[in-house]
Design an enzyme around this catalytic site. Structure first.
Site, PDB file in Angstrom:
ATOM      1  N   ARG A  14       0.843  -1.201   0.000  1.00  0.00           N
ATOM      2  CA  ARG A  14       0.000   0.000   0.000  1.00  0.00           C
ATOM      3  C   ARG A  14       0.878   1.251   0.000  1.00  0.00           C
ATOM      4  O   ARG A  14       1.950   1.275   0.598  1.00  0.00           O
ATOM      5  CB  ARG A  14      -0.909   0.024   1.231  1.00  0.00           C
ATOM      6  CG  ARG A  14      -1.941   1.154   1.142  1.00  0.00           C
ATOM      7  CD  ARG A  14      -2.728   1.347   2.420  1.00  0.00           C
ATOM      8  NE  ARG A  14      -3.613   2.512   2.286  1.00  0.00           N
ATOM      9  CZ  ARG A  14      -4.139   3.172   3.300  1.00  0.00           C
ATOM     10  NH1 ARG A  14      -3.869   2.795   4.547  1.00  0.00           N
ATOM     11  NH2 ARG A  14      -4.916   4.215   3.086  1.00  0.00           N
ATOM     12  N   HIS A  15       0.377   2.293  -0.642  1.00  0.00           N
ATOM     13  CA  HIS A  15       1.104   3.565  -0.734  1.00  0.00           C
ATOM     14  C   HIS A  15       1.291   4.226   0.636  1.00  0.00           C
ATOM     15  O   HIS A  15       0.616   3.894   1.618  1.00  0.00           O
ATOM     16  CB  HIS A  15       0.362   4.529  -1.663  1.00  0.00           C
ATOM     17  CG  HIS A  15      -1.014   4.909  -1.146  1.00  0.00           C
ATOM     18  ND1 HIS A  15      -1.221   5.837  -0.162  1.00  0.00           N
ATOM     19  CD2 HIS A  15      -2.243   4.452  -1.492  1.00  0.00           C
ATOM     20  CE1 HIS A  15      -2.502   5.964   0.091  1.00  0.00           C
ATOM     21  NE2 HIS A  15      -3.158   5.117  -0.710  1.00  0.00           N
ATOM     22  N   ARG A  64      -0.039   8.894  -5.742  1.00  0.00           N
ATOM     23  CA  ARG A  64       0.408   8.441  -4.417  1.00  0.00           C
ATOM     24  C   ARG A  64       0.996   7.034  -4.465  1.00  0.00           C
ATOM     25  O   ARG A  64       1.912   6.720  -3.711  1.00  0.00           O
ATOM     26  CB  ARG A  64      -0.740   8.529  -3.404  1.00  0.00           C
ATOM     27  CG  ARG A  64      -1.979   7.707  -3.718  1.00  0.00           C
ATOM     28  CD  ARG A  64      -3.105   8.096  -2.748  1.00  0.00           C
ATOM     29  NE  ARG A  64      -4.327   7.324  -2.896  1.00  0.00           N
ATOM     30  CZ  ARG A  64      -5.309   7.623  -3.738  1.00  0.00           C
ATOM     31  NH1 ARG A  64      -5.200   8.674  -4.550  1.00  0.00           N
ATOM     32  NH2 ARG A  64      -6.420   6.884  -3.781  1.00  0.00           N
ATOM     33  N   GLU A  88      -7.376   2.667  -6.928  1.00  0.00           N
ATOM     34  CA  GLU A  88      -8.258   2.447  -5.786  1.00  0.00           C
ATOM     35  C   GLU A  88      -9.696   2.284  -6.259  1.00  0.00           C
ATOM     36  O   GLU A  88     -10.076   2.716  -7.362  1.00  0.00           O
ATOM     37  CB  GLU A  88      -8.152   3.639  -4.808  1.00  0.00           C
ATOM     38  CG  GLU A  88      -9.049   3.576  -3.579  1.00  0.00           C
ATOM     39  CD  GLU A  88      -8.793   2.365  -2.684  1.00  0.00           C
ATOM     40  OE1 GLU A  88      -9.031   1.224  -3.148  1.00  0.00           O
ATOM     41  OE2 GLU A  88      -8.398   2.556  -1.522  1.00  0.00           O
ATOM     42  N   HIS A 156      -3.618   0.394  -3.367  1.00  0.00           N
ATOM     43  CA  HIS A 156      -4.393   1.153  -2.388  1.00  0.00           C
ATOM     44  C   HIS A 156      -5.163   0.213  -1.457  1.00  0.00           C
ATOM     45  O   HIS A 156      -5.459  -0.931  -1.819  1.00  0.00           O
ATOM     46  CB  HIS A 156      -5.372   2.065  -3.131  1.00  0.00           C
ATOM     47  CG  HIS A 156      -4.748   2.833  -4.248  1.00  0.00           C
ATOM     48  ND1 HIS A 156      -4.269   4.116  -4.098  1.00  0.00           N
ATOM     49  CD2 HIS A 156      -4.490   2.480  -5.535  1.00  0.00           C
ATOM     50  CE1 HIS A 156      -3.752   4.523  -5.259  1.00  0.00           C
ATOM     51  NE2 HIS A 156      -3.870   3.556  -6.137  1.00  0.00           N
TER      52      HIS A 156
END
Length: 219
Positions: A14-15, A64, A88, A156
């Site tokens: 995940r970012h 992101r 996402e 995400h």
């Protein structure tokens, strides 16, 4: 578990943190950027993940995620491949709102949401739709992954959770059994040893350390 030479590994990352994460605003497919903490999280996590020597790094094309992936690319020398299917989940007109703001703006839609009907917020995507597109992308990228290779996928929180469940064919009634993912944490999927390479198992979830061998009677 120690991988055999032919087993492949997927690291789902995940970012890092954004200002909207901190404020509790739904991001979805809105193209927000990492904040200073998020950039540092990405640098620190990339230094750890580089030890896995990834063969490929594939990222959502949202900034992101791409900026998080770029930190690992710089350490490993690997090119970052972008795939919009890893974006996402689309939360429609809720995006940019806090939970309280969304309830004020869409009381009926939010009530339907928590009761299981995800179609009442204008422009929104369902968890199933998001999970299926993510799983489809994952299967496509695995075709190019060599035996014994490691694929890092940067994406995400919501789509990673639903995508893992869809990919592993976990019944949707059990999807909520997996908790949320922290910023810059990762999960790991590994191929089974059985020789049926269409079968995968979840070996790490929401981790911040590298996979360790599993010492178990099960193995």
């Amino acid at each position: 578990m120690t991988l055999s030479r032919s087993q492949r590994r997927i690291v789902l990352w995940r970012h890092g943190r954004t200002e909207w994460n901190l404020a509790g605003r739904v991001q979805g497919q809105s193209d927000t950027q990492l904040d200073d903490v998020g950039r540092e999280q990405a640098r620190a996590a990339a230094a750890r993940l580089a030890a896995l020597e990834p063969d490929r790094i594939v990222s959502s094309d949202l900034v992101r995620a791409h900026d998080t992936a770029r930190q690992l690319g710089e350490v490993t020398g690997r090119e970052i491949e972008l795939d919009p299917r890893l974006r996402e989940m689309n939360f429609g007109e809720r995006e940019g709102m806090t939970w309280r703001e969304a309830w004020a703006a869409f009381p009926d839609g939010m009530r339907a949401w928590v009761e299981g009907d995800e179609t009442q917020i204008p422009g929104s995507e369902t968890h199933r739709q998001a999970g299926e597109r993510f799983a489809d992308a994952l299967r496509d990228h695995l075709v190019k992954l060599p035996a014994g290779g490691t694929l890092v996928v940067v994406a995400h929180g919501a789509v990673l959770r639903t995508g893992v469940c869809s990919f592993l064919q976990i019944p949707e009634t059990h999807w909520s059994s997996l908790g949320g993912l922290s910023n810059c944490s990762w999960s790991v999927l590994e191929e089974n040893r059985s020789g049926d390479w269409s079968k995968w198992r979840l070996t790490e979830w929401n981790a911040g350390t590298l996979p360790e061998p599993v010492m178990s009677d099960e193995e």
